[in-house]
Scaffold this motif. Structure first.
Motif, PDB file in Angstrom:
ATOM      1  N   LEU A 102      -0.947  15.093   5.528  1.00  0.00           N
ATOM      2  CA  LEU A 102      -2.212  15.173   4.816  1.00  0.00           C
ATOM      3  C   LEU A 102      -3.234  15.930   5.646  1.00  0.00           C
ATOM      4  N   ARG A 103      -4.149  16.603   4.955  1.00  0.00           N
ATOM      5  CA  ARG A 103      -5.244  17.298   5.628  1.00  0.00           C
ATOM      6  C   ARG A 103      -6.517  16.492   5.438  1.00  0.00           C
ATOM      7  N   ALA A 161      -8.985  -1.018   5.787  1.00  0.00           N
ATOM      8  CA  ALA A 161     -10.054  -0.070   5.457  1.00  0.00           C
ATOM      9  C   ALA A 161      -9.631   1.362   5.781  1.00  0.00           C
ATOM     10  N   LEU A 162      -8.934   1.533   6.898  1.00  0.00           N
ATOM     11  CA  LEU A 162      -8.451   2.866   7.268  1.00  0.00           C
ATOM     12  C   LEU A 162      -7.471   3.395   6.222  1.00  0.00           C
ATOM     13  N   CYS A 163      -6.537   2.560   5.786  1.00  0.00           N
ATOM     14  CA  CYS A 163      -5.559   2.993   4.785  1.00  0.00           C
ATOM     15  C   CYS A 163      -6.243   3.376   3.479  1.00  0.00           C
ATOM     16  N   LEU A 164      -7.209   2.585   3.041  1.00  0.00           N
ATOM     17  CA  LEU A 164      -7.906   2.872   1.795  1.00  0.00           C
ATOM     18  C   LEU A 164      -8.764   4.131   1.924  1.00  0.00           C
ATOM     19  N   TRP A 212       0.840  -1.207   0.000  1.00  0.00           N
ATOM     20  CA  TRP A 212       0.000   0.000   0.000  1.00  0.00           C
ATOM     21  C   TRP A 212       0.866   1.246   0.000  1.00  0.00           C
ATOM     22  N   TRP A 213       1.871   1.285   0.829  1.00  0.00           N
ATOM     23  CA  TRP A 213       2.730   2.468   0.942  1.00  0.00           C
ATOM     24  C   TRP A 213       3.470   2.730  -0.378  1.00  0.00           C
ATOM     25  N   GLN A 214       3.921   1.661  -1.011  1.00  0.00           N
ATOM     26  CA  GLN A 214       4.699   1.807  -2.244  1.00  0.00           C
ATOM     27  C   GLN A 214       3.826   1.975  -3.487  1.00  0.00           C
ATOM     28  N   VAL A 267      -7.962   6.662   3.883  1.00  0.00           N
ATOM     29  CA  VAL A 267      -6.991   7.751   3.795  1.00  0.00           C
ATOM     30  C   VAL A 267      -6.692   8.072   2.330  1.00  0.00           C
ATOM     31  N   ASP A 268      -6.539   7.033   1.499  1.00  0.00           N
ATOM     32  CA  ASP A 268      -6.321   7.255   0.068  1.00  0.00           C
ATOM     33  C   ASP A 268      -7.477   8.038  -0.550  1.00  0.00           C
ATOM     34  N   LYS A 269      -8.682   7.647  -0.187  1.00  0.00           N
ATOM     35  CA  LYS A 269      -9.857   8.270  -0.800  1.00  0.00           C
ATOM     36  C   LYS A 269      -9.969   9.742  -0.438  1.00  0.00           C
TER      37      LYS A 269
END
Length: 277
Positions: A118-119, A154-157, A108-110, A159-161
């Motif tokens: 991030l805001r 789910a949290l990481c995704l 995910w990070w890469q 954050v992406d969104k």
């Protein structure tokens, strides 16, 4: 970082090494100059902190997320002076934090160029997932590690969104989200615009403007929509009569409930209930 409690399970793509809610008073310094040994996510929830990003100490305010990969230098500073404090034990900074690792996180990070700062404007979906993850991780006994794994993904995704996608990012000011949260929490009760405004520390006119600008409808219109949705749910899933439902959902009278319900859905409450059964 406290590694005394590290939960792991073979086959999972992530591992939580620490998660919680932190409060800090000034002066406070946390420094890992040798480099972190896991990923670190930190979401400022109130107050201010200074975080070392590269060679600069940047200010993190409520809604700011900072993320670091293993090996990166980390430093957190909480600064203040006597003028900032009203008592000897004032908390000047609060945050949600998460230490984690795993092959899924590496991918995910890469998967994209990562911003360290991030805001998120305390986006409700991120905060909810984060708190659910903390609750499960800290559950007495053995936490559900598979659930922790999915919550972290789910949290990481999320954050992406909301942190990277301009089309999906929430432009909603924190004040507007707090108004919406107040409405949903108190929808079944009687309250005034002044009650809402005072709760979030704005004037009535400012609260009305902020909410309309953010959501495209008035506070009163949104409140009515929430109450009508509550009524629909009760008509589907309870045996209460329609008068009871109207009362429990905050409508002043059944006749008023009938009028606004028919105007919204094009059918009467009784017709809606018959179709829903």
């Amino acid at each position: 970082m406290d590694n005394a409690c590290v939960h792991s399970q073979p086959g999972l793509g992530t591992k939580v090494r620490g998660a919680g809610f932190a409060e800090h008073e000034a002066p406070y310094v946390q420094s890992v100059r040798s480099g972190l040994d896991s990923y670190l996510f930190r979401l400022q929830t109130d107050g201010q902190a200074r975080v070392l990003i590269g060679d600069r100490l940047l200010v993190a305010e409520a809604g700011d997320l900072v993320m670091f990969a293993p090996g990166q230098v980390y430093e957190l500073r909480i600064e203040g002076n006597d003028a900032d404090r009203t008592s000897t034990n004032d908390v000047l900074s609060t945050d949600l934090y998460l230490f984690c690792e795993g092959p899924w996180l590496d991918q995910w990070w890469q998967g994209r160029p990562r911003k360290t700062h991030l805001r998120l404007a305390l986006h409700e979906n991120c905060v909810y997932l984060w708190r659910q993850l903390i609750e499960e991780y800290r559950r007495p006994g053995q936490p559900d590690l598979e659930l922790c794994d999915y919550l972290l993904r789910a949290l990481c995704l999320t954050v992406d969104k909301y942190g990277y996608d301009p089309a999906a990012a929430s432009p909603i000011p924190l004040a507007a989200e707090r108004i919406r949260s107040y409405i949903e929490k108190h929808a079944a009760e009687e309250f005034t615009l002044r009650d809402v405004a005072e709760d979030i520390g704005l004037s009535v006119s400012r609260a009305v403007h902020v909410f309309k600008e953010a959501y495209g409808q008035t506070i009163v219109q949104y409140l009515q929509d929430v109450r009508l949705q509550m009524a629909c749910d009760r008509m589907r899933f309870s045996n209460l009569n329609l008068e009871q439902i109207a009362d429990l959902c905050g409508f002043r009278s059944y006749s008023y409930f009938y009028r606004v319900f028919r105007a919204k859905y094009g059918v009467s409450p009784s017709e809606f209930r018959q179709r829903a059964q």
